[in-house]
Structure formats: structure tokens, C-alpha cells
Design a protein around this motif. Sequence first.
Motif, PDB file in Angstrom:
ATOM      1  N   ASP A  80      -5.981  13.945  11.923  1.00  0.00           N
ATOM      2  CA  ASP A  80      -7.388  13.891  11.347  1.00  0.00           C
ATOM      3  C   ASP A  80      -6.923  15.176  10.357  1.00  0.00           C
ATOM      4  O   ASP A  80      -7.108  15.490   9.098  1.00  0.00           O
ATOM      5  N   LEU A  92      -4.055  15.814   8.939  1.00  0.00           N
ATOM      6  CA  LEU A  92      -3.272  14.588   7.635  1.00  0.00           C
ATOM      7  C   LEU A  92      -4.370  15.607   7.091  1.00  0.00           C
ATOM      8  O   LEU A  92      -4.216  15.688   5.203  1.00  0.00           O
ATOM      9  N   ASN A  93      -5.330  16.402   7.143  1.00  0.00           N
ATOM     10  CA  ASN A  93      -6.561  17.103   5.926  1.00  0.00           C
ATOM     11  C   ASN A  93      -6.092  17.899   5.408  1.00  0.00           C
ATOM     12  O   ASN A  93      -6.291  18.271   3.988  1.00  0.00           O
ATOM     13  N   PRO A 102      -2.111   3.556   9.068  1.00  0.00           N
ATOM     14  CA  PRO A 102      -2.826   4.687   9.308  1.00  0.00           C
ATOM     15  C   PRO A 102      -2.851   5.653   7.998  1.00  0.00           C
ATOM     16  O   PRO A 102      -4.034   6.259   8.085  1.00  0.00           O
ATOM     17  N   TRP A 103      -2.040   6.434   7.885  1.00  0.00           N
ATOM     18  CA  TRP A 103      -1.921   7.308   6.479  1.00  0.00           C
ATOM     19  C   TRP A 103      -2.627   6.977   5.342  1.00  0.00           C
ATOM     20  O   TRP A 103      -3.541   6.683   4.016  1.00  0.00           O
ATOM     21  N   SER A 135      -4.463   4.652   4.890  1.00  0.00           N
ATOM     22  CA  SER A 135      -6.498   3.932   5.080  1.00  0.00           C
ATOM     23  C   SER A 135      -6.910   5.799   4.882  1.00  0.00           C
ATOM     24  O   SER A 135      -7.890   5.561   4.721  1.00  0.00           O
ATOM     25  N   PHE A 136      -6.351   6.691   5.812  1.00  0.00           N
ATOM     26  CA  PHE A 136      -6.842   7.978   5.948  1.00  0.00           C
ATOM     27  C   PHE A 136      -6.965   8.247   4.103  1.00  0.00           C
ATOM     28  O   PHE A 136      -7.905   9.281   3.630  1.00  0.00           O
ATOM     29  N   SER A 137      -5.568   8.158   3.463  1.00  0.00           N
ATOM     30  CA  SER A 137      -5.754   8.243   2.033  1.00  0.00           C
ATOM     31  C   SER A 137      -6.728   8.091   1.241  1.00  0.00           C
ATOM     32  O   SER A 137      -7.721   8.575  -0.073  1.00  0.00           O
ATOM     33  N   ARG A 139      -9.726   7.100   2.557  1.00  0.00           N
ATOM     34  CA  ARG A 139     -11.108   7.507   3.117  1.00  0.00           C
ATOM     35  C   ARG A 139     -11.265   8.921   2.154  1.00  0.00           C
ATOM     36  O   ARG A 139     -12.235   9.412   1.821  1.00  0.00           O
ATOM     37  N   PHE A 140      -9.961   9.975   2.407  1.00  0.00           N
ATOM     38  CA  PHE A 140     -10.321  11.176   2.212  1.00  0.00           C
ATOM     39  C   PHE A 140     -10.561  11.285   0.478  1.00  0.00           C
ATOM     40  O   PHE A 140     -11.213  12.015  -0.243  1.00  0.00           O
TER      41      PHE A 140
END
Length: 467
Positions: free
Chosen positions: A24, A27-28, A49-50, A52-54, A56-57
Motif C-alpha cells: 500500500d 501504491l500510495n 487489488p489495484w 479496490s485500492f483506487s 479506497r484512496f
Amino acid sequence: MAATLVEENTAAGNNSRQWSLLGDDILNMIIDKFDNIYDYARFGAVCKPWLSFSHRFYYQKKHLFRANHQLPLLVVPMEGHQQIRGLYNIATDTLCNQIQLTLPYKRCCGSSYGWLFFVDNKSAEIEFLLINPFASESERSLIKLPPILCYHTVSQMDEYGVKKAVLSKDPNEFPNDFEVIAIYGGMKVLAHYKSGDQFWSYPKPTRKLQCFADVIFYKGMAYAVDSHSWIVRIYRKRFKKISPSGNSSPCYLRFKTINQKLSNTSFVNYSGNAYLVETCKGELLHVRRDYWTLEESMAIDAENEAEERRVQAEYEARTQEEHNEIMERIERESENQNVEDYEIMASKVSEVLFDEPHLSVNFTVFKLDYPLSKGQKSTETLNGEILFIGDNHSVSVPSSRCPNLPPNSIYYTDDYIDVYRHNIQFGSCDTGLFNIDNKSFGKHFVPSFSAEGMPPPIFVVPRYRIK
């Protein structure tokens, strides 16, 4: 660091599944550089996963994007596809191939908070369809509004019967507290809708000409501007007596003048289009867009004055009795004079534009001092900001967010509908940019194919949120 890992993974021959193993923190570092949904779409397309992370961010940081005015994307036609539109990033001069929008094959008459306005002309009334092509599975992507009652002349009941429509808030975030204002009809009058209402609200019938060009929701209030610099604040007021049939709104629209209207009998004072834009600093700008040079406008005024002198000479040459009858008729019809003046002006405009496409020749920007004082002051700078205007809800973006674009510029799309469908036959050609500093023009989106007859492009600011 992220670039190094990418090179190492590529050199080792690892497949795309290895990208999902990045932590993370890395990715951040990558995603913190993003400016708009175009970057998020490409990032999320790498792996689940990317994606989902985008989400969330963005959910954590989305208030920053609202405060800093996100860079709009351009919804453009696609060659050979009537129901498909593309997203064009003017900052990188590229088409986002990862996103294709399925939309009606017609002009989009409004864009606010990621929602696009289309006219559903299956009936004999004007009905709006609000489509959000960026909505998640848990959100609404389609809203149908009640029909607008056409108290005023509407020569086209299709998408060209509406000048523009804007939202006050995102209906997905405020489902019970959003408003819509539409400019419609041949006289470009206003209609207002509030979520939960069964009917639209309108101004009281009047013989005065109220031909508006743009509307904006600014600091909790609604404002409108016409092509003669008349700027008003809009508010609703309840009728003293409500219709017993219950088939109309209990409210009507009233206007408070913020900036006085210029003479609507002089073509020099007329602008083909006008816009209200909120800057990143919270100031309100008035932008005037001209399709005729000063010399052309003066020539039209001179021709109108010559025609008035000729008519007056005919009046004076007649007998006194006939003259009196004429004067009585003129007095009876004087309250309709504004409409007649507008029709004369529209006729002159049609003559000028009949055989060739109209193109913008100048933009003028004014800063409004309201509520400190009424009136406006011309300005020669946008303080480094970039404006995006057209059929969309007008947007301002700081140049620091898009260093590839020239500061103090106005990016515009083809949105002139006074001459019905006129520019569409040429491929919606009046799309470009205007530099305030040196008064020069340029282009941003030029299709690689013939766009004749296709719906014109429109700017949109997608609302990207967690699913």
C-alpha cells in the motif's frame, strides 16, 4: 521506487499478477500523483487489488478533488458508433480507451457532477433523462424528471429545445436535496425543479423579454445571466392561492437584479453566449462570448437604424389620420416590442450565419463584486486559472493541476443553438481554446474523422467514488 520495481518485475518476466503484490505504501506514492478519473481508470485496469485500492484512496481524498476543482474530461463522438462515446483528456491529448460510455445518440444539453442531461423526446413534452455513466452498482445511474410545461414557444421538442440544464448537487450524495434549473424554449426562459416535487416552477407570465444564456448554483443561491449582461439571483416564492386542481407547482420564480441589463436594441451590446463561472478562490466570473466582430455588430446596428428611419419617414409622409392610427397600433403593441426587437436581431444573425459556420471571435471576462456591491469589473487575467465552458456546468481549474495546459485560458465547446442545428452540419467546429493574455485562439480536440451530424462534445467532471 515504484518505477524500479516495475522494471525489475518486467525484466524477471513476471506476469501481471505480480502487480497485485505491491504494498500500500508504494501504491500510495503512485496514486497520490493522479489528477483525474482518467488516471484512476488506467490504474484500476491493471488488476482487481489495484482497482479496490483506487476506490479506497479516492473515498478518503475526494474532498481534496472537490476543493481543487478537478480537471474535466471531454465526452466525444466515436467514429462508426452511434451509441458509444469516448472520453478525451485534453491535458495529455489522448483518448481513454479503457472507458467507453453508452449514451443516447443526441445532443447532451447539460453536464453537472458527472450527470449528463438528455431530452427524452418520445412524448410531445420536454422530459429530462439524467444519466450517470460513472455511477457504481450501488448508486442510481438514471433519473427521469417530470415533463416541463411549455408555456413559452418551443419550436423543437427535442434536445435542441433546451439551451442548458444544471444541478445544484450530486443526486447520489443528496437524493432528497438537489435542484435542477433548465433554460428552454425559443425565448430561453427558466424552469426550476427540486427533488421530491411533482412539478417544475416557472416565472410568472410576463411580456418582458427574459432570454437567459447560463445559470449557476453559487454559495447556496442560484444565478442566471443573459446575453445583454443582465444578471439575476433566482429564488422561489409560494403563490398566495394554490390551484385547487393540484396539477401545478405551488411556487413560482422571482428575480433580483444583480447587474443591470444593457440595451437589448443595440447589437454591439449583445454577446452570442454568456457564462457564469466560480473560480477556485470562490469568486464569481461573467464570461461573454462573441461570434461577431465589433465592426460586424456596428454594421448590423447601422442597418437596423436605417430601417427605423425609413419606417419613420413613411409614417410622417402619410396623412395625420393614418399616422394617428399607426401610433395607436404602436402604443397597443409597445409591450411586445422587446420580442420584436429580438426577432429582428435573430433574423440579422441568421443572415450572417446562413452560409457558413459560426466561430467565436472574442471572449471578455468580468469579475462580479456581489454581494459587496452590484455591478462588475472587466479583468485581463484569470490569475493562472483555466476555464471550461459550453453546455456543461462551467468549471474553473488551477493551472497547477494541469501544467501541460496554458494558464489564463478558456477551453470551450460548440454550444450555439440560436440557429437550429446550424454548426452540426459542419461537424460542431467551434471547439477550441482562447488565451486571455495574448487574445489568441487554438484547438484542443480535433477528431481524426468527419464528425458531421454527430452530437457535439461536452465537458464532464466524473464523480469517482467507492463501490
